[in-house]
Scaffold this motif. Structure first.
Motif, PDB file in Angstrom:
ATOM      1  N   TYR A 171      11.376  21.407 -48.065  1.00 40.33           N
ATOM      2  CA  TYR A 171      10.926  21.243 -47.040  1.00 40.33           C
ATOM      3  C   TYR A 171      11.595  21.706 -46.047  1.00 40.33           C
ATOM      4  N   THR A 172      11.069  22.464 -44.929  1.00 39.35           N
ATOM      5  CA  THR A 172      11.790  23.165 -43.929  1.00 39.35           C
ATOM      6  C   THR A 172      11.294  22.790 -42.434  1.00 39.35           C
ATOM      7  N   LEU A 173      10.318  22.194 -42.400  1.00 40.25           N
ATOM      8  CA  LEU A 173       9.857  21.718 -41.059  1.00 40.25           C
ATOM      9  C   LEU A 173       9.879  20.150 -40.975  1.00 40.25           C
ATOM     10  N   ILE A 174      10.906  19.531 -40.309  1.00 41.32           N
ATOM     11  CA  ILE A 174      11.071  18.150 -39.847  1.00 41.32           C
ATOM     12  C   ILE A 174      10.631  18.006 -38.310  1.00 41.32           C
ATOM     13  N   ASP A 175       9.900  16.816 -38.217  1.00 41.54           N
ATOM     14  CA  ASP A 175       9.250  16.589 -37.013  1.00 41.54           C
ATOM     15  C   ASP A 175       9.642  15.048 -36.377  1.00 41.54           C
ATOM     16  N   THR A 176      10.298  14.939 -35.341  1.00 47.32           N
ATOM     17  CA  THR A 176      10.530  13.464 -34.827  1.00 47.32           C
ATOM     18  C   THR A 176      10.366  13.646 -33.337  1.00 47.32           C
ATOM     19  N   ALA A 177      10.815  12.485 -32.677  1.00 47.31           N
ATOM     20  CA  ALA A 177      10.590  12.274 -31.265  1.00 47.31           C
ATOM     21  C   ALA A 177      11.584  11.244 -30.804  1.00 47.31           C
ATOM     22  N   LYS A 178      12.062  11.325 -29.551  1.00 48.00           N
ATOM     23  CA  LYS A 178      12.977  10.269 -29.001  1.00 48.00           C
ATOM     24  C   LYS A 178      12.046   8.951 -29.196  1.00 48.00           C
ATOM     25  N   GLN A 179      10.984   9.167 -28.844  1.00 49.66           N
ATOM     26  CA  GLN A 179      10.283   7.617 -28.724  1.00 49.66           C
ATOM     27  C   GLN A 179      10.343   6.981 -30.292  1.00 49.66           C
ATOM     28  N   TYR A 180      10.427   7.770 -31.491  1.00 47.73           N
ATOM     29  CA  TYR A 180      10.418   7.251 -32.598  1.00 47.73           C
ATOM     30  C   TYR A 180      11.942   6.459 -32.842  1.00 47.73           C
ATOM     31  N   GLY A 181      12.815   6.611 -31.824  1.00 44.67           N
ATOM     32  CA  GLY A 181      14.073   5.971 -32.138  1.00 44.67           C
ATOM     33  C   GLY A 181      14.876   6.293 -33.388  1.00 44.67           C
ATOM     34  N   ASN A 182      14.669   7.536 -34.008  1.00 44.94           N
ATOM     35  CA  ASN A 182      15.209   7.933 -35.109  1.00 44.94           C
ATOM     36  C   ASN A 182      15.795   9.343 -35.152  1.00 44.94           C
ATOM     37  N   LYS A 195      21.476  25.250 -47.729  1.00 43.05           N
ATOM     38  CA  LYS A 195      20.816  26.110 -46.647  1.00 43.05           C
ATOM     39  C   LYS A 195      21.665  26.174 -45.114  1.00 43.05           C
ATOM     40  N   LYS A 196      21.170  26.796 -44.486  1.00 48.43           N
ATOM     41  CA  LYS A 196      21.850  27.131 -42.990  1.00 48.43           C
ATOM     42  C   LYS A 196      20.900  26.349 -42.179  1.00 48.43           C
ATOM     43  N   ARG A 197      21.359  26.008 -40.936  1.00 50.39           N
ATOM     44  CA  ARG A 197      20.493  25.569 -39.969  1.00 50.39           C
ATOM     45  C   ARG A 197      19.342  26.424 -39.399  1.00 50.39           C
ATOM     46  N   GLU A 198      19.411  27.569 -39.534  1.00 51.54           N
ATOM     47  CA  GLU A 198      18.377  28.473 -38.913  1.00 51.54           C
ATOM     48  C   GLU A 198      17.332  28.652 -40.323  1.00 51.54           C
ATOM     49  N   ASP A 199      17.567  27.684 -41.313  1.00 52.36           N
ATOM     50  CA  ASP A 199      16.685  28.032 -42.431  1.00 52.36           C
ATOM     51  C   ASP A 199      15.545  26.919 -42.126  1.00 52.36           C
ATOM     52  N   LEU A 200      15.959  25.913 -41.448  1.00 56.35           N
ATOM     53  CA  LEU A 200      15.129  24.995 -40.855  1.00 56.35           C
ATOM     54  C   LEU A 200      14.531  24.893 -39.542  1.00 56.35           C
ATOM     55  N   PHE A 201      13.167  24.162 -39.301  1.00 57.90           N
ATOM     56  CA  PHE A 201      12.453  24.375 -38.081  1.00 57.90           C
ATOM     57  C   PHE A 201      12.210  23.063 -37.549  1.00 57.90           C
ATOM     58  N   VAL A 202      13.078  22.526 -36.595  1.00 60.15           N
ATOM     59  CA  VAL A 202      13.080  21.127 -35.911  1.00 60.15           C
ATOM     60  C   VAL A 202      12.287  20.982 -34.799  1.00 60.15           C
ATOM     61  N   THR A 203      11.586  19.940 -34.956  1.00 59.12           N
ATOM     62  CA  THR A 203      10.600  19.709 -33.630  1.00 59.12           C
ATOM     63  C   THR A 203      10.997  18.352 -33.323  1.00 59.12           C
ATOM     64  N   THR A 204      11.033  18.124 -31.826  1.00 58.71           N
ATOM     65  CA  THR A 204      11.344  16.522 -31.278  1.00 58.71           C
ATOM     66  C   THR A 204      10.545  16.672 -29.898  1.00 58.71           C
ATOM     67  N   LYS A 205      10.339  15.586 -29.315  1.00 60.39           N
ATOM     68  CA  LYS A 205       9.579  15.515 -27.897  1.00 60.39           C
ATOM     69  C   LYS A 205      10.192  14.684 -26.974  1.00 60.39           C
ATOM     70  N   VAL A 206       9.563  15.080 -25.876  1.00 51.40           N
ATOM     71  CA  VAL A 206      10.187  14.674 -24.368  1.00 51.40           C
ATOM     72  C   VAL A 206       9.519  13.094 -24.492  1.00 51.40           C
ATOM     73  N   PHE A 207      10.382  11.926 -24.286  1.00 53.66           N
ATOM     74  CA  PHE A 207       9.947  10.675 -24.396  1.00 53.66           C
ATOM     75  C   PHE A 207       9.277  10.409 -23.092  1.00 53.66           C
ATOM     76  N   ASN A 208       8.010   9.873 -23.079  1.00 52.37           N
ATOM     77  CA  ASN A 208       7.549   9.387 -21.672  1.00 52.37           C
ATOM     78  C   ASN A 208       8.107   9.004 -20.713  1.00 52.37           C
ATOM     79  N   GLY A 209       9.092   7.893 -20.749  1.00 54.70           N
ATOM     80  CA  GLY A 209      10.026   7.582 -19.700  1.00 54.70           C
ATOM     81  C   GLY A 209      11.046   8.707 -19.287  1.00 54.70           C
TER      82      GLY A 209
END
Length: 303
Positions: free
Chosen positions: A46-57, A74-88
């Motif tokens: 896997y190279t796509l990882i999805d998280t969010a501040k709201q998930y607390g993880n 692997k190198k950092r550029e081999d991954l695709f990391v997604t996160t999200k702006v917390f509602n608050g």
């Protein structure tokens, strides 16, 4: 088009950035479990990882990324990391300020995709301006939204300078959101599915079970294959190594046109979570606007 699809296949976003077509989601996962899951996923390719501040993880995800990179070379550029702006945190200045906390928790110098998690009333256009600022500064490789319906998408298109690269929405056999997908398609905005397996109602559906039996695959594999053949990026969440392997074992079969139509016909638009479930929208007050703290959550989620 999909005959030669593989785990390495990507979707080209409207700014030219390539995102993997399948990845790992980590909602409702504590930091320790998220770290273990992300490390294991990277080991499985896997190279796509999805998280969010709201998930607390985010901290756990960052630890899993570091461990996975070390284990695989692997190198950092081999991954695709997604996160999200917390509602608050939404709003122009607060989004910019709190982005620094997200980078610290993840242990990264940049994220590949930064999304507005939900269209918080009265704030999401200012939040979008902040994302545009981060993008122009090179802090993120692509920006987008999550859980934006067709009306919210159009407001961002009208008010913003940059077209969102992606809208992450609930998408599965019983929630297919034709109206949102139509606006997205008209503006070259990718769709990414959260909760792609749709829970028990989809996994126990006799139509999909029959299709799965025909192909010698699991129901989950058929659903994820449906996503790919619908040109939708998908991020199934699991903490089990055997299911991680199963979820990417979907490249040796193809759904027929008739099978695709059968699954398309299951759409009921029965969302599991939507705007009215939040304190900041409507009167339902069913889903509180807070980071999901776990026993192992660090104190720095207050930024």
């Amino acid at each position: 088009m999909f005959d030669n699809y593989s785990l390495d296949s990507t979707y080209t976003l409207n700014n030219g950035v390539k995102i993997p077509r399948i990845g790992l989601g980590v909602w409702k996962t504590d930091n320790k479990t998220a770290a273990d899951s992300v490390e294991t996923a990277i080991k499985h390719g896997y190279t796509l990882i999805d998280t969010a501040k709201q998930y607390g993880n985010e901290t756990g995800v960052g630890q899993g990324i570091a461990a996975g990179l070390e284990a695989t070379g692997k190198k950092r550029e081999d991954l695709f990391v997604t996160t999200k702006v917390f509602n608050g945190d939404q709003g122009f200045d607060s989004t910019l300020q709190n982005f620094e906390g997200t980078l610290k928790r993840l242990g990264l110098e940049y994220v590949d995709l930064y999304l507005i998690h939900w269209p918080v009333d009265g704030k999401y256009l200012d939040t979008w301006r902040a994302l545009e600022t981060l993008y122009k500064a090179g802090r993120v490789r692509a920006i987008g939204v999550s859980n934006f319906d067709e009306g919210h998408l159009q407001e961002v298109l009208d008010a913003g300078e940059i077209v969102p690269a992606l809208d992450q929405i609930e998408f599965n056999p019983i929630v297919q959101d034709a109206a949102i997908r139509e606006v997205a398609a008209e503006n070259n905005i990718a769709i990414e599915a959260w909760s792609p397996l749709g829970g028990g109602e989809s996994l126990n559906n006799p139509v999909i079970q029959e299709i799965a039996q025909k192909h010698g695959k699991s129901v989950a594999q058929v659903i994820l294959r449906f996503d790919l053949q619908s040109d939708i990026i998908t991020i199934p969440k699991t903490v089990h190594e055997n299911r991680m392997a199963e979820n990417i074992d979907i490249f040796d079969f193809k759904l027929t046109k008739e099978e695709m139509q059968l699954i398309q016909g299951l759409n009921q638009e029965k969302r599991s979570l939507w705007l009215d479930d939040f304190d900041w929208h409507g009167d339902a007050n069913a889903y509180h606007d807070q980071v999901e703290h776990w026993d192992d959550s660090p104190a720095d989620y207050a930024d």
